[in-house]
Enzyme design. Structure first.
Site, PDB file in Angstrom:
ATOM      1  CG  ASP A  53      65.369  90.633  55.737  1.00  7.39           C
ATOM      2  OD1 ASP A  53      64.145  89.776  56.566  1.00  7.39           O
ATOM      3  OD2 ASP A  53      65.845  91.443  56.212  1.00  7.39           O
TER       4      ASP A  53
ATOM      5  CG  HIS B  53      70.657  92.457  57.496  1.00  9.48           C
ATOM      6  ND1 HIS B  53      70.924  91.202  56.685  1.00  9.48           N
ATOM      7  CD2 HIS B  53      70.119  92.309  58.168  1.00  9.48           C
ATOM      8  CE1 HIS B  53      68.769  91.557  56.854  1.00  9.48           C
ATOM      9  NE2 HIS B  53      69.139  92.304  57.252  1.00  9.48           N
TER      10      HIS B  53
ATOM     11  CG  HIS C  90      66.637  96.552  58.423  1.00  9.46           C
ATOM     12  ND1 HIS C  90      65.277  95.880  57.975  1.00  9.46           N
ATOM     13  CD2 HIS C  90      67.330  95.366  58.141  1.00  9.46           C
ATOM     14  CE1 HIS C  90      65.676  95.250  58.220  1.00  9.46           C
ATOM     15  NE2 HIS C  90      66.644  94.688  58.461  1.00  9.46           N
TER      16      HIS C  90
ATOM     17  CB  CYS D 282      61.916  96.613  61.486  1.00  9.80           C
ATOM     18  SG  CYS D 282      61.154  97.091  63.144  1.00  9.80           S
TER      19      CYS D 282
ATOM     20  CG  ASN E  80      66.481  94.759  54.186  1.00 12.25           C
ATOM     21  OD1 ASN E  80      66.579  93.676  54.971  1.00 12.25           O
ATOM     22  ND2 ASN E  80      65.039  94.042  54.733  1.00 12.25           N
TER      23      ASN E  80
END
Lengths: 306, 306
Positions: A16, A207, A209, A240, A249
């Protein structure tokens, strides 16, 4: 404040995190980071994804990377897969754990993988059968679980319904992902409490961010609600595409530092992690969002000026 | 997760925030920020300090600033004072609320104000009498309440003892300050729960720095422990000379955004605050740590790409 005695970290920086970096890392560079993570005793590493290289060129060498690291069996190595083709490729390479991602938000899922959420649930049926047949652990990451940049609020009941549907299949974990950093601590606490209460023995993860600065607070809220598995990204890389300039993240070393300070065990060597983060910064060639690397640990002592 | 229905924000950007900036803002520039804060309905503003201009040149125009803004009486205007001289100067200017800062850590206090913690408590006796005689509200900010960069851990009992001593005097508020960003959410929750339980009706506040990424989580933990007044800094400016490169105070607009999202009222106009932060960035000429300015609010919707 009731906290778990230990928490498991799934490091997603190599997947990611790197996915949105303009620099594409070589297998050697990824191996450097991998070795530093491994030496720091990180228990789970999402090392890459089996998606079409045209879509995510940063992950094109995931198979080669896995071939190099698979001699080490101590930690869990996870690959993201978008479909059956990806799962087949992962299986060929000998990957034992895969993470199938789709979105709770129908609009987001259509944008991301050109399927409705219901179509992805259909795909899952095939994937789950294949995974079972080949003794592969199947994880699910449910993107936009806490909000969607297109649809806005995602109703908790929608997440409960999808979870119920997911649990029909032989899956090992569900990770609720706050894909674009919209979750707030109260929302996280409420939803994770509801999920944990409904399905007590299942393995749920989160998860987060840090897009709007709430990542660490959300981790804490999720722990208070009984969640003990978290994705995080070395240096806090990732992010993002909808929020240029925003951080990515939650940062692994910042999370581990916070947990260490609170007496929540991760079994990870924080100093090693900080070294890994500094190396990652060097390789990427730009500053990373992580804070502990810059400030030092809370336990750092300064000499008294004379 | 039990949260208060409302929280009061004391904006410290014009004082704690600007104190470490290399650029010294003019009264006009400070007035620009002040007006944007006021228009956003910020209830309390720590506008400056009455310290020796040689020590903190950024605050040298605090008196002039106050003279310009004091026509507006809606919000609480607070000045930091280090000693009786500062308090006398504040009184001369007509300031109605002052904040006396000293450290729970003896070593830090010696470094910061050349007094032992006990000597500062002696100073306080004089200050409290003077404040009472002149009808000035006296706040106390207890620096290094959650840890000291020289001494390390600060025992909770030490904070309890100082608090007990402080409460002998006629003071209106005690703000526990995490001066160098060492606090973790569990520690904050435990100490603030203890303090709130011991002295139920007194006005306690917290002041957090995001030095190690825990600022927002600490705010949340403190609210869970019953604290409803927080210092924060527009744009997240400020910081700590011991951690170059580290972020500063918790960022006001990020805090208000999180509280808005959780349904905790601040009565502050977040959009106005974001404008103020963007103006502050323009005036300072460098990027600020705040996240919401970069990412937009969680409620922001993106058009679906066609």
């Amino acid at each position: 404040m009731r906290l778990a005695s230990s928490v498991t970290i799934n490091e997603v920086g190599l997947r990611d995190g790197l996915q949105l970096e303009s620099k594409i890392l070589s297998v050697e560079e990824k191996m450097t980071i991998y070795h530093l993570l491994k030496r720091s005793n990180v228990p789970e590493i999402e090392f890459g994804s089996f998606v079409h290289p045209r879509l995510v060129p940063q992950m094109a060498n995931s198979g080669e990377l896995f071939a190099q690291i698979q001699e080490n069996k101590e930690e869990k190595l996870v690959a993201l897969i978008p479909n059956l083709k990806g799962l087949e490729r992962a299986k060929e390479m000998g990957v034992r754990t895969v993470n199938f991602v789709f979105s709770a938000s129908n609009t987001h899922n259509l944008q991301n993988v050109r399927q409705s959420t219901q179509e992805s649930l259909g795909t899952l049926k095939t994937l789950a059968q294949y995974a079972t047949d080949h003794d592969i652990s199947l994880h699910i990451a449910l993107a936009t679980s806490f909000g969607c940049p297109f649809e806005g609020t995602i109703a908790p009941q929608h997440i409960m319904n999808i979870t119920e549907e997911l649990l029909q299949y032989e899956i090992k974990r569900i990770t609720y992902a706050d894909t674009t950093g919209m979750a707030n601590p109260k929302q996280v606490y409420d939803l994770m409490t509801q999920v944990s209460a409904e399905w007590k023995s299942f393995e749920f993860a989160c998860h987060f961010h840090n897009t709007r600065g709430m990542g660490m607070a959300n981790i804490n809220a999720a722990i208070e609600a009984g969640i003990t598995i978290f994705d995080s990204s070395l240096g806090g890389i990732g992010g993002c595409p909808f929020a240029p300039g925003a951080t990515g993240n939650v940062c692994t070393e910042d999370v581990v530092h916070m947990l260490d300070e609170m007496g929540v065990q991760t079994n990870i060597d924080l100093d090693g992690l900080i070294q890994a983060s500094m190396k990652l910064k060097e390789i990427l060639g730009h500053d990373l969002p992580g804070q502990v690397v810059k400030a030092g640990k809370s336990t750092r002592r300064y000499p008294v000026p004379s």
